[in-house]
Motif scaffolding. Structure first.
Motif, PDB file in Angstrom:
ATOM      1  N   MET A   2      12.650 -11.676   9.039  1.00 27.51           N
ATOM      2  CA  MET A   2      11.365 -11.052   8.777  1.00 27.51           C
ATOM      3  C   MET A   2      11.303  -9.723   9.527  1.00 27.51           C
ATOM      4  SD  MET A   2       7.560 -12.365   9.927  1.00 27.51           S
ATOM      5  CE  MET A   2       7.997 -14.032   9.592  1.00 27.51           C
ATOM      6  N   ALA A   3      11.093  -8.661   8.789  1.00 26.04           N
ATOM      7  CA  ALA A   3      10.978  -7.344   9.394  1.00 26.04           C
ATOM      8  C   ALA A   3       9.622  -7.215  10.069  1.00 26.04           C
ATOM      9  CB  ALA A   3      11.131  -6.259   8.336  1.00 26.04           C
ATOM     10  N   THR A   4       9.602  -6.680  11.269  1.00 29.43           N
ATOM     11  CA  THR A   4       8.325  -6.474  11.938  1.00 29.43           C
ATOM     12  C   THR A   4       7.994  -4.989  12.038  1.00 29.43           C
ATOM     13  OG1 THR A   4       9.399  -6.569  14.081  1.00 29.43           O
ATOM     14  CG2 THR A   4       8.405  -8.605  13.259  1.00 29.43           C
ATOM     15  N   ARG A   5       8.972  -4.114  11.791  1.00 24.88           N
ATOM     16  CA  ARG A   5       8.721  -2.686  11.836  1.00 24.88           C
ATOM     17  C   ARG A   5       8.179  -2.228  10.492  1.00 24.88           C
ATOM     18  NH1 ARG A   5      12.886   2.122  12.598  1.00 24.88           N
ATOM     19  NH2 ARG A   5      11.346   3.733  12.902  1.00 24.88           N
ATOM     20  N   TYR A   6       7.058  -1.566  10.521  1.00 30.47           N
ATOM     21  CA  TYR A   6       6.380  -1.147   9.294  1.00 30.47           C
ATOM     22  C   TYR A   6       7.219  -0.122   8.549  1.00 30.47           C
ATOM     23  CZ  TYR A   6       2.656   0.275   6.173  1.00 30.47           C
ATOM     24  OH  TYR A   6       1.907   0.532   5.059  1.00 30.47           O
ATOM     25  N   ASP A   7       7.363  -0.323   7.250  1.00 31.24           N
ATOM     26  CA  ASP A   7       8.112   0.578   6.383  1.00 31.24           C
ATOM     27  C   ASP A   7       7.229   0.891   5.179  1.00 31.24           C
ATOM     28  OD1 ASP A   7       9.779   1.353   4.107  1.00 31.24           O
ATOM     29  OD2 ASP A   7      11.482   0.919   5.420  1.00 31.24           O
ATOM     30  N   LYS A   8       6.856   2.156   5.038  1.00 29.65           N
ATOM     31  CA  LYS A   8       5.921   2.558   3.984  1.00 29.65           C
ATOM     32  C   LYS A   8       6.498   2.306   2.590  1.00 29.65           C
ATOM     33  CE  LYS A   8       2.585   6.139   2.966  1.00 29.65           C
ATOM     34  NZ  LYS A   8       2.001   7.401   3.361  1.00 29.65           N
ATOM     35  N   ALA A   9       7.793   2.483   2.415  1.00 26.68           N
ATOM     36  CA  ALA A   9       8.408   2.250   1.099  1.00 26.68           C
ATOM     37  C   ALA A   9       8.313   0.773   0.723  1.00 26.68           C
ATOM     38  CB  ALA A   9       9.859   2.726   1.101  1.00 26.68           C
ATOM     39  N   ILE A  10       8.600  -0.105   1.663  1.00 25.18           N
ATOM     40  CA  ILE A  10       8.488  -1.544   1.405  1.00 25.18           C
ATOM     41  C   ILE A  10       7.031  -1.911   1.159  1.00 25.18           C
ATOM     42  CG2 ILE A  10       8.739  -3.845   2.425  1.00 25.18           C
ATOM     43  CD1 ILE A  10      11.268  -2.748   3.847  1.00 25.18           C
ATOM     44  N   ALA A  11       6.132  -1.324   1.939  1.00 28.01           N
ATOM     45  CA  ALA A  11       4.702  -1.577   1.748  1.00 28.01           C
ATOM     46  C   ALA A  11       4.263  -1.159   0.340  1.00 28.01           C
ATOM     47  CB  ALA A  11       3.892  -0.836   2.803  1.00 28.01           C
ATOM     48  N   ASN A  12       4.755  -0.019  -0.117  1.00 26.64           N
ATOM     49  CA  ASN A  12       4.420   0.433  -1.476  1.00 26.64           C
ATOM     50  C   ASN A  12       4.937  -0.545  -2.528  1.00 26.64           C
ATOM     51  OD1 ASN A  12       2.953   2.761  -0.872  1.00 26.64           O
ATOM     52  ND2 ASN A  12       4.791   4.019  -0.747  1.00 26.64           N
ATOM     53  N   GLU A  13       6.122  -1.098  -2.309  1.00 25.94           N
ATOM     54  CA  GLU A  13       6.681  -2.090  -3.241  1.00 25.94           C
ATOM     55  C   GLU A  13       5.795  -3.343  -3.286  1.00 25.94           C
ATOM     56  OE1 GLU A  13      10.759  -3.042  -2.381  1.00 25.94           O
ATOM     57  OE2 GLU A  13      11.321  -0.924  -2.311  1.00 25.94           O
ATOM     58  N   ILE A  14       5.358  -3.785  -2.110  1.00 28.44           N
ATOM     59  CA  ILE A  14       4.493  -4.974  -2.049  1.00 28.44           C
ATOM     60  C   ILE A  14       3.203  -4.714  -2.815  1.00 28.44           C
ATOM     61  CG2 ILE A  14       3.077  -6.419  -0.524  1.00 28.44           C
ATOM     62  CD1 ILE A  14       5.317  -6.025   1.619  1.00 28.44           C
ATOM     63  N   ILE A  15       2.571  -3.586  -2.539  1.00 30.94           N
ATOM     64  CA  ILE A  15       1.298  -3.248  -3.183  1.00 30.94           C
ATOM     65  C   ILE A  15       1.494  -3.113  -4.694  1.00 30.94           C
ATOM     66  CG2 ILE A  15      -0.500  -1.474  -3.361  1.00 30.94           C
ATOM     67  CD1 ILE A  15       0.049  -0.979  -0.278  1.00 30.94           C
ATOM     68  N   ALA A  16       2.540  -2.425  -5.107  1.00 31.77           N
ATOM     69  CA  ALA A  16       2.815  -2.244  -6.544  1.00 31.77           C
ATOM     70  C   ALA A  16       3.097  -3.579  -7.223  1.00 31.77           C
ATOM     71  CB  ALA A  16       3.989  -1.288  -6.732  1.00 31.77           C
ATOM     72  N   GLY A  17       3.703  -4.504  -6.498  1.00 35.34           N
ATOM     73  CA  GLY A  17       3.996  -5.822  -7.052  1.00 35.34           C
ATOM     74  C   GLY A  17       2.744  -6.590  -7.456  1.00 35.34           C
ATOM     75  N   PHE A  18       1.613  -6.198  -6.915  1.00 29.93           N
ATOM     76  CA  PHE A  18       0.338  -6.820  -7.269  1.00 29.93           C
ATOM     77  C   PHE A  18      -0.518  -5.874  -8.111  1.00 29.93           C
ATOM     78  CE2 PHE A  18       1.697  -9.190  -3.551  1.00 29.93           C
ATOM     79  CZ  PHE A  18       1.475 -10.492  -3.962  1.00 29.93           C
ATOM     80  N   GLY A  19       0.129  -4.858  -8.676  1.00 28.55           N
ATOM     81  CA  GLY A  19      -0.577  -3.934  -9.558  1.00 28.55           C
ATOM     82  C   GLY A  19      -1.494  -2.968  -8.840  1.00 28.55           C
ATOM     83  N   ALA A  20      -1.394  -2.885  -7.514  1.00 27.13           N
ATOM     84  CA  ALA A  20      -2.249  -1.995  -6.720  1.00 27.13           C
ATOM     85  C   ALA A  20      -3.718  -2.145  -7.115  1.00 27.13           C
ATOM     86  CB  ALA A  20      -1.786  -0.538  -6.836  1.00 27.13           C
ATOM     87  N   ARG A  21      -4.132  -3.407  -7.327  1.00 29.20           N
ATOM     88  CA  ARG A  21      -5.508  -3.694  -7.744  1.00 29.20           C
ATOM     89  C   ARG A  21      -6.314  -4.216  -6.551  1.00 29.20           C
ATOM     90  NH1 ARG A  21      -3.191  -7.280 -11.658  1.00 29.20           N
ATOM     91  NH2 ARG A  21      -4.898  -8.689 -11.187  1.00 29.20           N
ATOM     92  N   PRO A  22      -7.513  -3.695  -6.350  1.00 26.79           N
ATOM     93  CA  PRO A  22      -8.341  -4.120  -5.213  1.00 26.79           C
ATOM     94  C   PRO A  22      -8.624  -5.623  -5.201  1.00 26.79           C
ATOM     95  CG  PRO A  22      -9.323  -2.218  -6.298  1.00 26.79           C
ATOM     96  CD  PRO A  22      -8.160  -2.634  -7.128  1.00 26.79           C
ATOM     97  N   GLU A  23      -8.749  -6.240  -6.376  1.00 24.75           N
ATOM     98  CA  GLU A  23      -9.032  -7.671  -6.420  1.00 24.75           C
ATOM     99  C   GLU A  23      -7.851  -8.517  -5.940  1.00 24.75           C
ATOM    100  OE1 GLU A  23      -7.957  -6.524 -10.738  1.00 24.75           O
ATOM    101  OE2 GLU A  23      -9.032  -5.615  -9.064  1.00 24.75           O
ATOM    102  N   MET A  24      -6.704  -7.886  -5.733  1.00 21.10           N
ATOM    103  CA  MET A  24      -5.516  -8.587  -5.236  1.00 21.10           C
ATOM    104  C   MET A  24      -5.334  -8.406  -3.726  1.00 21.10           C
ATOM    105  SD  MET A  24      -4.553 -10.066  -7.935  1.00 21.10           S
ATOM    106  CE  MET A  24      -2.972 -10.727  -7.491  1.00 21.10           C
ATOM    107  N   LEU A  25      -6.369  -7.927  -3.050  1.00 25.26           N
ATOM    108  CA  LEU A  25      -6.266  -7.623  -1.620  1.00 25.26           C
ATOM    109  C   LEU A  25      -5.770  -8.804  -0.798  1.00 25.26           C
ATOM    110  CD1 LEU A  25      -6.616  -5.785   0.817  1.00 25.26           C
ATOM    111  CD2 LEU A  25      -9.055  -6.416   0.854  1.00 25.26           C
ATOM    112  N   VAL A  26      -6.318  -9.983  -0.989  1.00 24.28           N
ATOM    113  CA  VAL A  26      -5.918 -11.139  -0.180  1.00 24.28           C
ATOM    114  C   VAL A  26      -4.440 -11.461  -0.426  1.00 24.28           C
ATOM    115  CG1 VAL A  26      -6.267 -13.611   0.202  1.00 24.28           C
ATOM    116  CG2 VAL A  26      -8.233 -12.088   0.058  1.00 24.28           C
ATOM    117  N   GLN A  27      -4.004 -11.410  -1.663  1.00 30.61           N
ATOM    118  CA  GLN A  27      -2.606 -11.679  -1.969  1.00 30.61           C
ATOM    119  C   GLN A  27      -1.691 -10.622  -1.357  1.00 30.61           C
ATOM    120  OE1 GLN A  27      -5.179 -11.852  -4.010  1.00 30.61           O
ATOM    121  NE2 GLN A  27      -5.033 -13.688  -5.254  1.00 30.61           N
TER     122      GLN A  27
END
Length: 158
Positions: free
Chosen positions: A1-26
């Motif tokens: 498990m990576a603990t160092r924040y990576d903006k590219a990985i974060a963008n992938e995670i967010i995009a994986g949920f369609g970058a939709r506000p209703e998916m915030l908890v997920q």
């Protein structure tokens, strides 16, 4: 498990949920799975990506007990604090766990091996007090049994 924040990985995670506000908890769950916590930088990034206020994201992070803002230990120990478990000794078990681990509730050990957290019902009331170690639930746990479980978890797995 990576603990160092990576903006590219974060963008992938967010995009994986369609970058939709209703998916915030997920999205927040995915961040915890990846980073073990949700940093201030991550909250800002998520807010911007979902077009939410930082207060919205911060409020959700602080509302749910599974979201943390500091890195978790390798092993997460959760002790049920609900009424049934309290009646069967979870307060005493909590004190024993704090002594055993050398930390208090909501803390992580200096060596980052353990985090100790309260949980408010594991659905194991008939076998209280209940404990969750990482994702596994145990019933009828006392201080001695907790020490055994933690010792077992530290042995190499084959």
């Amino acid at each position: 498990m990576a603990t160092r924040y990576d903006k590219a990985i974060a963008n992938e995670i967010i995009a994986g949920f369609g970058a939709r506000p209703e998916m915030l908890v997920q999205i927040l769950n995915a961040f915890v799975a990846r980073y073990s916590h949700i940093s201030e930088e991550a909250m800002r990034h998520i807010a911007d990506a979902l077009n939410l206020s930082r207060a919205d994201v911060y409020g959700v992070v602080n509302f749910y007990h599974d979201f943390r803002t500091e890195p978790a230990g390798e092993t997460i120990v959760k002790i049920c604090q609900a009424e049934a478990c309290q009646a069967m000794g979870s307060r005493e078990l909590t004190a024993q766990a704090e002594a055993l681990l050398g930390i208090r509730m909501h803390e992580t050990s200096a060596d980052a091996r353990h985090s100790l957290e309260p949980v408010y019902c594991l659905g194991n009331c008939a076998c209280s007090p209940a404990v969750m170690i990482d994702e596994r639930v145990y019933g009828r746990v006392d201080g001695e049994r907790l020490a055994e479980l933690l010792e077992q978890g530290e042995k190499p797995r084959t």
